[in-house]
Design a protein around this motif. Structure first.
Motif, PDB file in Angstrom:
ATOM      1  N   ILE A 251     -10.354  -6.317  -0.832  1.00 39.57           N
ATOM      2  CA  ILE A 251      -9.055  -6.525  -1.484  1.00 39.57           C
ATOM      3  C   ILE A 251      -8.530  -5.164  -1.936  1.00 39.57           C
ATOM      4  CG2 ILE A 251      -7.820  -7.758  -3.316  1.00 39.57           C
ATOM      5  CD1 ILE A 251     -10.450  -9.536  -3.491  1.00 39.57           C
ATOM      6  N   GLY A 252      -7.337  -4.802  -1.446  1.00 45.50           N
ATOM      7  CA  GLY A 252      -6.737  -3.511  -1.796  1.00 45.50           C
ATOM      8  C   GLY A 252      -6.598  -2.649  -0.557  1.00 45.50           C
ATOM      9  N   ALA A 253      -5.584  -1.781  -0.556  1.00 52.98           N
ATOM     10  CA  ALA A 253      -5.380  -0.885   0.589  1.00 52.98           C
ATOM     11  C   ALA A 253      -4.914   0.485   0.118  1.00 52.98           C
ATOM     12  CB  ALA A 253      -4.369  -1.502   1.558  1.00 52.98           C
ATOM     13  N   GLY A 254      -5.201   0.838  -1.130  1.00 52.35           N
ATOM     14  CA  GLY A 254      -4.817   2.141  -1.672  1.00 52.35           C
ATOM     15  C   GLY A 254      -5.889   3.184  -1.399  1.00 52.35           C
ATOM     16  N   GLY A 255      -5.860   4.236  -2.190  1.00 51.02           N
ATOM     17  CA  GLY A 255      -6.787   5.344  -1.986  1.00 51.02           C
ATOM     18  C   GLY A 255      -8.244   4.925  -2.088  1.00 51.02           C
TER      19      GLY A 255
ATOM     20  N   PRO B 288      -6.470  -9.353  -9.223  1.00 52.79           N
ATOM     21  CA  PRO B 288      -5.533  -9.247  -8.102  1.00 52.79           C
ATOM     22  C   PRO B 288      -5.400 -10.601  -7.415  1.00 52.79           C
ATOM     23  CG  PRO B 288      -7.665  -8.392  -7.460  1.00 52.79           C
ATOM     24  CD  PRO B 288      -7.771  -8.745  -8.929  1.00 52.79           C
ATOM     25  N   ALA B 289      -4.321 -10.771  -6.649  1.00 52.80           N
ATOM     26  CA  ALA B 289      -4.190 -11.984  -5.836  1.00 52.80           C
ATOM     27  C   ALA B 289      -5.104 -11.868  -4.622  1.00 52.80           C
ATOM     28  CB  ALA B 289      -2.747 -12.138  -5.380  1.00 52.80           C
ATOM     29  N   PHE B 290      -5.650 -13.010  -4.172  1.00 50.05           N
ATOM     30  CA  PHE B 290      -6.450 -13.044  -2.935  1.00 50.05           C
ATOM     31  C   PHE B 290      -6.504 -14.495  -2.462  1.00 50.05           C
ATOM     32  CE2 PHE B 290      -9.206 -12.258  -6.678  1.00 50.05           C
ATOM     33  CZ  PHE B 290      -9.691 -13.534  -6.861  1.00 50.05           C
TER      34      PHE B 290
ATOM     35  N   THR C 244      -9.949  12.852  -9.381  1.00 49.26           N
ATOM     36  CA  THR C 244      -9.831  11.414  -9.551  1.00 49.26           C
ATOM     37  C   THR C 244      -8.366  11.002  -9.561  1.00 49.26           C
ATOM     38  OG1 THR C 244     -10.625   9.545 -10.856  1.00 49.26           O
ATOM     39  CG2 THR C 244     -10.115  11.551 -12.077  1.00 49.26           C
ATOM     40  N   VAL C 245      -8.109   9.734  -9.878  1.00 43.21           N
ATOM     41  CA  VAL C 245      -6.750   9.187  -9.874  1.00 43.21           C
ATOM     42  C   VAL C 245      -5.830  10.079 -10.710  1.00 43.21           C
ATOM     43  CG1 VAL C 245      -5.374   7.185 -10.586  1.00 43.21           C
ATOM     44  CG2 VAL C 245      -7.661   6.854  -9.619  1.00 43.21           C
ATOM     45  N   PRO C 246      -4.627  10.463 -10.301  1.00 42.66           N
ATOM     46  CA  PRO C 246      -3.959  10.055  -9.058  1.00 42.66           C
ATOM     47  C   PRO C 246      -3.920  11.198  -8.041  1.00 42.66           C
ATOM     48  CG  PRO C 246      -2.327  10.852 -10.603  1.00 42.66           C
ATOM     49  CD  PRO C 246      -3.678  11.150 -11.208  1.00 42.66           C
TER      50      PRO C 246
ATOM     51  N   ALA D  13     -11.056  -3.395  -4.510  1.00 36.73           N
ATOM     52  CA  ALA D  13     -10.720  -1.961  -4.531  1.00 36.73           C
ATOM     53  C   ALA D  13      -9.304  -1.762  -5.045  1.00 36.73           C
ATOM     54  CB  ALA D  13     -10.868  -1.367  -3.130  1.00 36.73           C
ATOM     55  N   THR D  14      -8.798  -2.737  -5.817  1.00 44.25           N
ATOM     56  CA  THR D  14      -7.444  -2.591  -6.370  1.00 44.25           C
ATOM     57  C   THR D  14      -7.514  -1.954  -7.752  1.00 44.25           C
ATOM     58  OG1 THR D  14      -7.281  -4.648  -7.638  1.00 44.25           O
ATOM     59  CG2 THR D  14      -6.849  -4.784  -5.267  1.00 44.25           C
ATOM     60  N   ALA D  15      -6.331  -1.573  -8.241  1.00 48.73           N
ATOM     61  CA  ALA D  15      -6.230  -1.004  -9.587  1.00 48.73           C
ATOM     62  C   ALA D  15      -5.919  -2.082 -10.620  1.00 48.73           C
ATOM     63  CB  ALA D  15      -5.151   0.073  -9.589  1.00 48.73           C
ATOM     64  N   ALA D  16      -5.963  -3.359 -10.213  1.00 51.90           N
ATOM     65  CA  ALA D  16      -5.559  -4.442 -11.124  1.00 51.90           C
ATOM     66  C   ALA D  16      -6.383  -4.445 -12.413  1.00 51.90           C
ATOM     67  CB  ALA D  16      -5.668  -5.788 -10.416  1.00 51.90           C
ATOM     68  N   GLY D  17      -7.674  -4.140 -12.306  1.00 53.17           N
ATOM     69  CA  GLY D  17      -8.559  -4.172 -13.470  1.00 53.17           C
ATOM     70  C   GLY D  17      -8.186  -3.176 -14.559  1.00 53.17           C
TER      71      GLY D  17
HETATM   72  P1  ATR Z   1      -6.199   3.803  -5.809  1.00 52.23           P
HETATM   73  O1  ATR Z   1      -6.278   5.209  -5.345  1.00 52.23           O
HETATM   74  O2  ATR Z   1      -6.860   3.549  -7.122  1.00 52.23           O
HETATM   75  O3  ATR Z   1      -6.606   2.820  -4.765  1.00 52.23           O
HETATM   76  P2  ATR Z   1      -3.402   3.256  -5.238  1.00 52.23           P
HETATM   77  O4  ATR Z   1      -3.384   4.051  -3.980  1.00 52.23           O
HETATM   78  O5  ATR Z   1      -2.217   3.276  -6.148  1.00 52.23           O
HETATM   79  O6  ATR Z   1      -4.634   3.600  -6.166  1.00 52.23           O
HETATM   80  O7  ATR Z   1      -3.687   1.742  -4.815  1.00 52.23           O
HETATM   81  C1  ATR Z   1      -3.827   0.752  -5.749  1.00 52.23           C
HETATM   82  C2  ATR Z   1      -4.265  -0.522  -5.055  1.00 52.23           C
HETATM   83  O8  ATR Z   1      -4.387  -1.554  -6.048  1.00 52.23           O
HETATM   84  C3  ATR Z   1      -3.268  -1.037  -4.048  1.00 52.23           C
HETATM   85  O9  ATR Z   1      -3.958  -1.791  -3.071  1.00 52.23           O
HETATM   86  C4  ATR Z   1      -2.389  -1.927  -4.915  1.00 52.23           C
HETATM   87  O10 ATR Z   1      -1.683  -2.894  -4.208  1.00 52.23           O
HETATM   88  P3  ATR Z   1      -0.196  -2.544  -3.623  1.00 52.23           P
HETATM   89  O11 ATR Z   1      -0.439  -1.741  -2.370  1.00 52.23           O
HETATM   90  O12 ATR Z   1       0.396  -3.857  -3.377  1.00 52.23           O
HETATM   91  O13 ATR Z   1       0.477  -1.734  -4.693  1.00 52.23           O
HETATM   92  C5  ATR Z   1      -3.463  -2.583  -5.738  1.00 52.23           C
HETATM   93  N1  ATR Z   1      -3.003  -3.152  -7.003  1.00 52.23           N
HETATM   94  C6  ATR Z   1      -2.678  -2.496  -8.128  1.00 52.23           C
HETATM   95  N2  ATR Z   1      -2.353  -3.363  -9.119  1.00 52.23           N
HETATM   96  C7  ATR Z   1      -2.496  -4.608  -8.595  1.00 52.23           C
HETATM   97  C8  ATR Z   1      -2.329  -5.929  -9.115  1.00 52.23           C
HETATM   98  N3  ATR Z   1      -1.948  -6.151 -10.370  1.00 52.23           N
HETATM   99  N4  ATR Z   1      -2.599  -6.947  -8.287  1.00 52.23           N
HETATM  100  C9  ATR Z   1      -2.996  -6.738  -7.010  1.00 52.23           C
HETATM  101  N5  ATR Z   1      -3.164  -5.513  -6.468  1.00 52.23           N
HETATM  102  C10 ATR Z   1      -2.930  -4.467  -7.247  1.00 52.23           C
END
Ligand code: ATR
Length: 275
Positions: A125-129, A198-200, A61-63, A188-192
């Motif tokens: 929403i989100g482009a991380g893992g 997150p912004a959208f 899991t993360v990270p 799919a962001t980590a904002a939560g």
């Molecule tokens: P994960 O594997 O959990 O997806 P990650 O690769 O660190 O973790 O990606 C986190 C994602 O959450 C990314 O899309 C990140 O946006 P950025 O690429 O701009 O960093 C997004 N994210 C994390 N905190 C956020 C916040 N407070 N508001 C909006 N997006 C957030």
């Protein structure tokens, strides 16, 4: 007794041991499943230790999902597509890597929630893992369009390019490329993790299903916003968590466990929080 573990950081609150112990009981197996605190950079050493103790599998899991992908001897097609590994199996002296996250989401939506994905317009929403792990399976499920939005636009651009699929677009500040309206909006962001939203772009939720890959209180900010802005349904990722675990269990034990009783038990145990 066969040994398995979930590796990551933070790991204290991982539900994976509880889920896998339930699966084992439901399928008449005896397994030991541990949580192990492993920070970024520490996976290779943790996996050697697990193998030395007779470990047969690990959930990642993360990270560490990217690190696991780099370390896996033979990543599956699913893992190659996600560029991330969440399931490792010890086979013939090497760790084989797979990714069951996307299948978990698709199965929760289509099977548990009775919500077919074919021809749906999806906003992600989100482009991380986490996002990387689900785009391939969503496309395979026959969605009509996938519109990506990320706080850091460059990462969204890279993910669109990596998909190489005409159905995938990036939402820009000038307005989304495909839609609205959307049928499904996924966070799919980590904002939560910090209780943040997150912004959208505006106007995403009217009549849509909102889905947060996180579960419980970490999904609350997004799902309550979605409900207040016209979403017809709002679901957290508990069902996805159980389904991805069931697929890991199948890879390790050769049998798919029932998921509904495990999901119901976890939901009750989480305490019926308000979404
Ligand atoms: P994960 O594997 O959990 O997806 P990650 O690769 O660190 O973790 O990606 C986190 C994602 O959450 C990314 O899309 C990140 O946006 P950025 O690429 O701009 O960093 C997004 N994210 C994390 N905190 C956020 C916040 N407070 N508001 C909006 N997006 C957030």
């Amino acid at each position: 007794m066969s040994l398995y573990a979930v590796l990551g950081h933070p790991i204290d609150h991982s539900l994976s041991p509880r889920i896998h112990e339930d699966f084992a009981a439901l399928t008449g197996r005896i397994v030991r499943y541990e949580r192990r605190e492993v920070r970024a950079g520490g996976l290779a050493q943790a996996l050697s230790a697990l193998a030395a103790e007779g470990g047969l599998g690990a959930n990642i899991t993360v990270p560490l999902k990217g690190e696991a992908f780099a370390l896996a001897a033979r990543p599956s097609a699913r893992a190659l597509r996600a560029r991330a590994v969440n399931t490792l199996s010890w086979e013939n002296g090497v760790w084989i890597g797979d990714n069951t996250d996307g299948l978990g989401l698709v199965r929760d939506l289509t099977h548990n929630l009775g919500w077919p994905l074919r021809d749906r317009r999806v906003f992600l929403i989100g482009a991380g893992g986490a996002a990387q792990g689900i785009v391939g399976p969503l496309l395979d499920a026959g969605i009509a369009t996938l519109t990506l939005f990320n706080r850091t636009p460059e990462r969204a651009r890279e993910l669109v390019a990596a998909c190489a699929d005409a159905r995938v677009h990036r939402a820009t500040t000038g307005g989304p490329a495909a839609g609205p309206p959307y049928d499904l909006v996924i966070n799919a962001t980590a904002a939560g993790l910090s209780g943040a939203l997150p912004a959208f772009p505006d106007g995403l939720f009217e009549g849509a299903m909102a889905y947060d890959l996180m579960y419980g209180p970490k999904a609350r900010a997004f799902l309550s916003h979605a409900r207040a802005h016209g979403a017809r349904a709002a679901e957290d990722g508990l069902g996805m968590l159980v389904e991805q675990a069931a697929e890991s269990f199948r890879l390790w034990h050769g049998v798919r466990p029932p998921t509904a009783p495990v999901r119901a038990r976890l939901r009750a145990w989480l305490g019926g929080y308000e979404l």
